[in-house]
Design an enzyme around this catalytic site. Structure first.
Site, PDB file in Angstrom:
ATOM      1  N   GLU A   1      25.208  52.761  10.695  1.00 59.04           N
ATOM      2  CA  GLU A   1      25.825  52.709   9.370  1.00 59.04           C
ATOM      3  C   GLU A   1      24.717  52.793   8.329  1.00 59.04           C
ATOM      4  O   GLU A   1      23.715  52.086   8.429  1.00 59.04           O
ATOM      5  CB  GLU A   1      26.619  51.413   9.140  1.00 59.04           C
ATOM      6  CG  GLU A   1      27.915  51.314   9.904  1.00 59.04           C
ATOM      7  CD  GLU A   1      28.743  50.096   9.488  1.00 59.04           C
ATOM      8  OE1 GLU A   1      28.644  49.666   8.319  1.00 59.04           O
ATOM      9  OE2 GLU A   1      29.470  49.573  10.348  1.00 59.04           O
TER      10      GLU A   1
ATOM     11  N   GLU B   1      28.642  44.353  14.024  1.00 60.62           N
ATOM     12  CA  GLU B   1      27.962  43.375  13.165  1.00 60.62           C
ATOM     13  C   GLU B   1      28.218  41.931  13.624  1.00 60.62           C
ATOM     14  O   GLU B   1      28.682  41.080  12.875  1.00 60.62           O
ATOM     15  CB  GLU B   1      28.384  43.578  11.698  1.00 60.62           C
ATOM     16  CG  GLU B   1      27.954  44.929  11.168  1.00 60.62           C
ATOM     17  CD  GLU B   1      28.268  45.163   9.704  1.00 60.62           C
ATOM     18  OE1 GLU B   1      27.529  45.916   9.046  1.00 60.62           O
ATOM     19  OE2 GLU B   1      29.274  44.615   9.202  1.00 60.62           O
TER      20      GLU B   1
END
Length: 485
Positions: free
Chosen positions: A383, A181
């Site tokens: 995810e 991320e």
């Protein structure tokens, strides 16, 4: 040209699950491991912020210290993943287990041997590792001595770390992600978790911000350079390596058809999501970023060959997290709701989880199309999942139909995206085994197919048990996504 439209997952699709070392590995002070940034963050709750304590406090609960102790349970856990039929397992390597301080000249052999054993166990069951090299767990020493990624020297420390990993595991790991991320560094509160930068404020993680955008974007530039150098180095060490980026995809709709809202949604998509992947996939800063930097008086300090480094270090594939969507509006008086690492406006057409994350399966299809149409390289959803409170029944079973329903709807939308022409190659739902929540430090916010007996206070036997969703996901994998009921 064939007119056949298929809503089937391709043969060889990589089904699996995702974790991060700081949230499930434990063993924080064994085998020569140094302190990571995650190791100095206390437990919190949905309403009480976690705290950053530069000196560990006696009697305080630090969830990463034991987490769910994969360090000592890895054989049992990997056996359970194999029982579900995993083709791939996304995990991260704890940087401070390999280089305890981050700037050490020699790696810690005990740490390398631990991952030798983990990869050998995965190989035993033909599970492909997908390794995140840096996942919110930089060595804490780098935060204290260098203020983390704000210091250019950290680029070299990271590249040295990558070189050790690539050489050591070149025959057992094919898929790598450089930073988890990475776009979280565009948000002020990502400074400590993602950037290892010591925060302003009172030590509360929720207020652990770096408000100076100059500092944030300079640190992000250093990560871009580090990622590009790692990609080039990895391909030199093993030409078969596939090295990807990883983005927290924050799906945002305009709240209304007011052009102000529509333009704002596009700008948010560009700056929050696409800035990082434009640099990592295309190898250069996009025009809208240059305009933003100019209008906000941000001047990125570059070395002479940085632009060339970025151009030569483009990733092979794109991965992202997707949990929910929000809305944006130019009207400041709208009701806000939570989300993965970001707040947004309430969408009146969606329901929300117990943590106020809006549930939007179609948003995943929209996001997959939006990303793929821009880059046309293979995608993975690495995810996705529903954090919820699970109840253990008297007979020991866990009837988590709500989790099955959430995942089923998202898998159906992935099928639709494949029919749209998206090259989707893998799916690893988050927290395939219960682990510590990054945001709150809780255990009760569970994502897993496997239940772990541990509570928010850190008490429990750590015994593993299969939830109803375990058997459901096993069937999904067995049928390559055909059996979803």
């Amino acid at each position: 040209m064939s007119n056949n439209i298929t809503k089937k997952f391709p043969q060889g699709f990589l089904w699996g699950g995702a974790t991060a070392a700081n949230q499930f590995e434990g063993g924080y002070n064994v085998g020569g491991k140094g302190l990571s940034t995650a190791d100095v963050i206390t437990a919190g709750t949905h309403t009480i912020s976690r705290r950053i304590t530069p000196v560990l406090e006696e009697g305080m609960n630090y969830p990463s210290h034991e987490a769910i102790d994969f360090y000592h349970h890895y054989k049992e856990d990997i056996r359970l993943f194999a029982e579900m039929g995993f083709k791939v397992f996304r995990m991260s390597i704890a940087w401070s287990r390999i280089f305890p301080n981050g700037d050490d000249t020699e790696p810690n052999e005990q740490g390398l041997q631990f991952y030798d054993r983990v990869f050998a166990e995965l190989k035993k069951y033909n599970i492909e590792p997908l390794v995140t090299i840096s996942h919110y767990e930089a060595p804490f020493h780098l935060a204290q001595k260098y203020n983390g990624w704000s210091d250019r020297r950290v680029v070299d420390f990271y590249v040295r770390y990558c070189e050790v990993l690539f050489n050591r595991y070149k025959d057992v790991v094919k898929y790598w992600l450089t930073f988890n991320e990475i776009n979280i560094l565009t948000l002020s509160f990502g400074a400590f978790m993602a950037g290892a930068m010591m925060p302003e404020g009172n030590g509360e993680l929720a207020h652990a911000t770096v408000k100076d955008e100059q500092v944030l974007y300079q640190a992000l530039h250093h990560q871009f350079v580090a990622s590009a150098k790692a990609v080039k180095l990895g391909h030199e060490i093993n030409k078969d390596f596939k090295i990807g980026c990883m983005i927290a995809y924050m799906c945002s709709y305009p709240l209304t058809c007011n052009p102000d809202d529509v333009l704002l949604a596009q700008q948010k998509d560009n700056l929050s999501n696409f800035l990082c992947s434009d640099v990592q996939v295309r190898g250069a800063y996009p025009g809208y970023a240059k305009r933003y930097f100019k209008e906000h008086n941000i001047q990125i300090t570059m070395q002479d060959n940085d632009e060339d480094v970025l151009k030569k270090g483009c990733v092979d594939f794109y991965t992202f997290s997707y949990y929910s969507s929000t809305c944006v509006s130019a009207d400041p008086n709208q009701e806000k709701v939570g989300g993965n690492l970001s707040m947004g406006l309430k969408n009146p057409y969606l329901k929300a989880s117990a943590w106020d994350w809006q549930i939007d399966p179609q948003g995943l299809r929209w996001s997959l199309n939006n990303i793929y149409n821009r880059y046309e390289i293979p995608l993975m959803v690495v995810e996705n999942g529903l954090g919820a409170v699970d109840t253990v029944e008297e007979d020991g079973s866990i009837q988590d139909d709500y989790r099955i329903d959430y995942l089923k709807q998202h898998i159906e939308q992935m099928k639709e995206a494949i029919a749209d022409g998206v090259d989707l190659i893998g799916y690893t739902p988050w927290g395939c085994i219960d682990l510590v929540s990054a945001g709150t430090g809780e255990m009760k916010k569970r994502y897993g197919f496997i239940y772990v007996d541990k509570d928010n206070e850190g008490k429990g036997t750590l015994a593993r048990s299969r939830k109803k969703s375990f058997y459901w996901y096993k069937s999904v994998i067995e049928t390559n996504g055909e059996q979803l009921d």
